[in-house]
Structures are given as structure tokens and as C-alpha cells.
Design an enzyme around this catalytic site. Structure first.
Site, mmCIF file in Angstrom:
data_model
loop_
_atom_site.group_PDB
_atom_site.id
_atom_site.type_symbol
_atom_site.label_atom_id
_atom_site.label_comp_id
_atom_site.label_asym_id
_atom_site.label_seq_id
_atom_site.Cartn_x
_atom_site.Cartn_y
_atom_site.Cartn_z
ATOM 1 N N HIS A 1 19.707 70.572 46.558
ATOM 2 C CA HIS A 1 21.069 70.506 45.793
ATOM 3 C C HIS A 1 21.630 71.407 47.553
ATOM 4 O O HIS A 1 21.281 71.916 48.532
ATOM 5 C CB HIS A 1 20.632 72.264 45.444
ATOM 6 C CG HIS A 1 20.804 71.717 44.047
ATOM 7 N ND1 HIS A 1 21.159 72.667 42.447
ATOM 8 C CD2 HIS A 1 20.104 70.726 43.266
ATOM 9 C CE1 HIS A 1 20.471 72.178 42.085
ATOM 10 N NE2 HIS A 1 19.888 71.182 41.972
ATOM 11 N N TYR B 1 28.798 78.046 38.843
ATOM 12 C CA TYR B 1 28.930 79.441 38.961
ATOM 13 C C TYR B 1 29.759 80.104 38.179
ATOM 14 O O TYR B 1 30.831 79.330 39.321
ATOM 15 C CB TYR B 1 28.409 80.458 40.255
ATOM 16 C CG TYR B 1 27.236 80.865 40.945
ATOM 17 C CD1 TYR B 1 26.711 79.295 41.443
ATOM 18 C CD2 TYR B 1 26.154 81.770 40.539
ATOM 19 C CE1 TYR B 1 24.974 79.465 41.792
ATOM 20 C CE2 TYR B 1 25.140 81.940 40.968
ATOM 21 C CZ TYR B 1 24.740 80.548 41.960
ATOM 22 O OH TYR B 1 23.139 80.720 42.185
ATOM 23 N N PRO C 1 20.609 89.092 41.122
ATOM 24 C CA PRO C 1 19.957 87.850 40.672
ATOM 25 C C PRO C 1 20.678 86.698 41.535
ATOM 26 O O PRO C 1 20.598 85.178 41.551
ATOM 27 C CB PRO C 1 19.137 87.506 39.038
ATOM 28 C CG PRO C 1 20.014 88.166 38.484
ATOM 29 C CD PRO C 1 20.292 89.168 39.456
ATOM 30 N N LYS D 1 18.493 85.875 45.558
ATOM 31 C CA LYS D 1 17.917 85.597 46.735
ATOM 32 C C LYS D 1 16.405 86.237 47.063
ATOM 33 O O LYS D 1 15.761 86.601 47.658
ATOM 34 C CB LYS D 1 18.948 86.764 47.513
ATOM 35 C CG LYS D 1 19.690 86.176 48.697
ATOM 36 C CD LYS D 1 19.432 84.849 49.580
ATOM 37 C CE LYS D 1 20.863 84.582 49.488
ATOM 38 N NZ LYS D 1 20.463 83.552 50.407
ATOM 39 N N TYR E 1 23.798 81.216 51.343
ATOM 40 C CA TYR E 1 24.060 80.944 50.259
ATOM 41 C C TYR E 1 22.096 80.164 50.740
ATOM 42 O O TYR E 1 21.005 80.376 50.098
ATOM 43 C CB TYR E 1 24.498 80.361 49.578
ATOM 44 C CG TYR E 1 23.800 79.848 48.349
ATOM 45 C CD1 TYR E 1 24.412 80.530 46.558
ATOM 46 C CD2 TYR E 1 23.199 79.280 47.995
ATOM 47 C CE1 TYR E 1 23.810 80.326 45.590
ATOM 48 C CE2 TYR E 1 22.262 78.580 46.595
ATOM 49 C CZ TYR E 1 22.799 79.470 45.496
ATOM 50 O OH TYR E 1 22.809 79.264 44.212
HETATM 51 C C1 PHB Z 1 17.518 79.751 38.250
HETATM 52 O O1 PHB Z 1 17.473 79.070 38.427
HETATM 53 O O2 PHB Z 1 16.974 80.917 37.439
HETATM 54 C C2 PHB Z 1 18.303 80.839 39.430
HETATM 55 C C3 PHB Z 1 19.524 79.867 40.234
HETATM 56 C C4 PHB Z 1 20.295 80.276 40.750
HETATM 57 C C5 PHB Z 1 20.731 81.625 40.366
HETATM 58 C C6 PHB Z 1 19.723 82.336 39.811
HETATM 59 C C7 PHB Z 1 18.812 82.026 39.205
HETATM 60 O O3 PHB Z 1 21.046 82.307 41.139
#
Ligand code: PHB
Length: 396
Positions: A78, A206, A297, A301, A389
Site C-alpha cells: 500500500h 480511516y 490499534p 503499530k 505510519y
Molecule cells: C487491520 O487490517 O486489521 C488493521 C489495519 C490498520 C490498523 C488497524 C488494523 O490501523
């Protein structure tokens, strides 16, 4: 104890999650012996659904150390994410901003690769152990345990690595007056689902809205992973598929964007907190990963930070066995904590910027939109997010 079977090794590792197994793998490559013990069964760990984003540094560690290159084949690279708020999406273009990417490759697959590699290399990994206890951590460390067949052992080692997760037993073996725990609680949790549906987006979204946060992630062509902010005491049984999708729609749909929906095949409430234990060491015991620190989450990280700890700890142990000097090992906690606190800041910031606390007043809401706008409208703001990130450069 007279009738305990004695095993000696160089490094005793508590926990066969990604941190413990990666440490054991790196040590083995350097000719250093370890024994890993784990309370859960291998199957149970393989079936736990965890987060899915790997920083480029984590990918390099897996590939370059020879664990597996499956992430490059089965994972998805990504090059950015979308921040969505006020009905509009704003792309954070990692490649353009910092020249880096992340990989969507679930932690479960990282575990599967590591467990297979340790097995193929003849690593000593014992799953399903019980009755573990740690002794003499400031002298000659010993770990007692009973294996899956009920045989009692005393594992004697030069060092113990506590990589046994957020409910770490290794951590609780450190006397209260020798450790400090920093903790921050959040007034919300995540409701996580797996749904049988096509991808709604190629990249992660997000989303912030007046109704709360949502995250649109992916797993495969036909199964998707998504989350929405919920109350920590939420009961999954109160959530029908209809209610779940209605909640997602109220947080991400709009202005021509529509989520692809489908049957929900898994639902869980994920509680989280920020915590750090310092120092990450007591005598011959070194903590790594969730045993020492947890992050919310948002930003995914946890695993990345654990792998960084392991890399730094490995360098300290390797240097000790090669030279007899403890300098790098003595610096472990400070070196690891440097990245831990940067990551705590990033995870806290992403969480507070994107979630809407229940009862937020109009000032709080308008300020939050101001914050989001200040990030997406500035190259410097976007670049901070992109750098954090995708993962800062390696430790000092
Ligand atoms: C996930 O795909 O489980 C996932 C991706 C990004 C995050 C948290 C969980 O910030």
C-alpha cells in the site's frame, strides 16, 4: 527441585508470538541457542485475528533474515491511505511524501511464517506449556514450566526474554519497586468484523465522523476487515448484521462513496490502552513487545514495535556473545524506548484525532475538524503522518 528435568540454553524466551519467534530465529542465525515456551497452542495462535499492517522495516526484517518472502507475494503493498472526514476523502501519498510503503499482511501470517521457519530450522519451541515461573533473574536465571505432556522442567539460561504479550508473566516477575508503568485509558474500543464482501477500496480508509471513527481494511478478494469505534462495554450479541452496516454507513458513506456490504462472519470488541513499562529490563530479564508496551490499534503499530524491540535486543545479545561486553545490552531499554515513545505519540495522536468521544461538545468537534484539515492541507502535516505510519528509520 530434585525431579525437574533440567535444560540449559543461552536465551530462554517466554512467548512464541511474532516477537519471541523472531528473536529465536535471529539468535539461531548467529549461532546462539534459545528455547521458546508458550502457553497457547500453535493452532490457537494461528487462529487469532490480529491487525494487518507491516512497516517497510518489518517487511525487510522478515525477508532479509530469511524467515519468508511470502509477504512480498501474498501481501499487498500500500502506497498510501485515505483520511475521510466531513464526507470527503484525502489521500496521504506515502510514496510521494516519504518514498516508502507499507504491506497489508496479517499478523497471523507473520506468525505462521515464523513458526514454520523455526520448525524447519529445528528450533526448540514448546507450545501449550503450563505452570511457568521465573527465578533468580538477578543471578542465574531459571524458568520452570510443565510441558504439554505434563513433564516438569527447569530451563536454565544466561538471559530471559519476556515476549509473552500484554498479560505478561515475565513483567510481573519484576518487583513493583523496580518498575514504573505508564498507562493511558481511552473511553472507547473497536468493534471489529470480518465480512464476506468484495473490497470497497484498494487502500485503507480511516474515517472520522460526528458519529465516531471507522476503519475500512481488507483481507482477501472476498473477505474484508473493518472496525468502528464503540463503547468498551459493548456486547457483540446486540449487533445484528443490519445494525452493523447501518453504523458503518453513518460513518463512511456519502458523496458518491458506498461501502460494499455482505454477511458478517466474525465480530469482536477490541479493548485497548496505551501502556509502557520502564525500564524494559530487570537483571537478566529483557521485555519485548506487548509485554513491555501496548498501543491503541489506530496505525497498527503493535507488531512493528515488537519487531523493533527484538532487533535491538538481538543486537545487544549478539554483541555480548561475540565480544563479552554488555554495553549494547545495557543500552537496550533506552534504545528501544526511544521508538516506543515516538510510537506512543503517533498512536495516541491518530486515535484522538480520528475518534469522537461520547458527549463531545461543539467546540471539541469543530477543533477536531480543524486538526484534520491542518494535517491534510499541509505537505508537512501529511509527511509527518506518512513517515510515522510507514515507520521511522532504524534505531540509534
Ligand atoms: C487491520 O487490517 O486489521 C488493521 C489495519 C490498520 C490498523 C488497524 C488494523 O490501523
Amino acid at each position: 527441585m530434585a525431579n525437574r528435568n533440567v535444560i540449559t540454553t543461552q536465551v530462554a524466551i517466554m512467548g512464541a508470538g511474532p516477537a519471541g519467534l523472531m528473536l529465536s530465529h535471529l539468535l539461531a542465525k548467529a549461532g546462539i541457542e534459545s528455547t521458546v515456551i508458550e502457553l497457547r497452542s500453535r493452532q490457537e495462535i494461528s487462529e487469532t485475528v490480529r491487525a494487518g499492517i507491516l512497516e517497510h522495516g518489518s517487511v525487510n526484517l522478515l525477508v532479509d533474515s530469511g524467515v519468508s518472502d511470502r509477504v512480498l507475494r501474498d501481501g499487498d503493498r500500500h502506497d498510501g491511505i485515505e483520511l475521510r472526514f466531513d464526507g470527503e476523502s484525502h489521500r496521504i501519498d506515502f510514496k510521494e511524501l516519504v518514498g516508502e510503503s507499507v504491506w497489508l499482511y496479517p499478523q497471523t501470517d507473520v506468525f505462521i511464517d515464523l513458526a514454520a521457519r523455526r520448525e524447519a530450522d529445528g528450533g526448540d519451541v514448546r507450545y501449550g506449556v503450563t505452570d511457568t515461573s521465573l527465578h533468580d533473574l538477578e543471578g542465574t536465571p531459571k524458568v520452570w514450566f510443565t510441558d504439554a505432556e505434563g513433564v516438569e522442567y527447569e530451563l536454565q539460561a544466561d538471559f530471559v526474554a519476556g515476549a509473552d504479550g500484554s498479560r505478561s508473566q515475565a513483567r510481573s516477575a519484576i518487583p513493583e519497586n523496580r518498575r514504573h508503568r505508564f498507562v493511558h485509558e481511552y473511553p472507547f474500543a473497536w468493534f471489529g468484523i470480518l465480512a464476506e464482501a468484495p473490497r470497497s477500496s484498494d487502500e485503507l480508509i480511516y474515517a472520522n465522523s460526528a458519529n465516531g471513527f471507522a476503519l475500512i481494511s481488507q483481507r482477501t478478494e472476498t473477505v474484508q476487515r473493518m472496525y468502528f469505534q464503540c463503547d468498551p462495554n459493548e456486547d457483540v450479541n446486540n449487533w445484528s448484521d443490519d445494525r452493523i452496516w447501518e453504523t458503518f454507513r453513518g460513518r463512511v458513506n456519502g458523496n458518491g462513496f458506498e461501502l460494499k456490504e455482505g454477511p458478517v462472519i466474525d465480530k469482536t470488541v477490541l479493548k485497548f490502552r496505551s501502556s509502557v513499562l520502564a525500564p524494559m529490563r530487570h537483571g537478566k530479564l529483557f521485555l519485548a513487545g506487548d509485554a513491555a508496551h501496548t498501543v491503541p490499534p489506530t496505525g497498527a503499530k503493535g507488531l512493528n514495535l515488537a519487531l523493533n524491540d527484538v532487533k535491538v535486543l538481538f543486537e545487544g545479545l549478539d554483541s555480548f556473545y561475540q565480544t563479552g561486553h554488555t554495553g549494547l545490552l545495557d543500552g537496550y531499554s533506552d534504545r528501544a524506548l526511544d521508538r516506543v515513545w515516538k510510537t506512543q505519540q503517533f498512536s495516541y495522536w491518530m486515535t484522538s484525532m480520528l475518534h469522537t468521544p461520547a458527549g463531545a461538545d461543539d467546540f471539541a468537534r469543530a477543533r477536531q475538524l480543524g486538526e484534520l484539515n491542518s494535517v491534510v492541507s499541509s505537505r508537512h502535516g501529511r509527511a509527518y503522518l506518512a513517515e510515522a505510519y510507514t515507520g521511522w528509520p532504524g534505531s540509534r
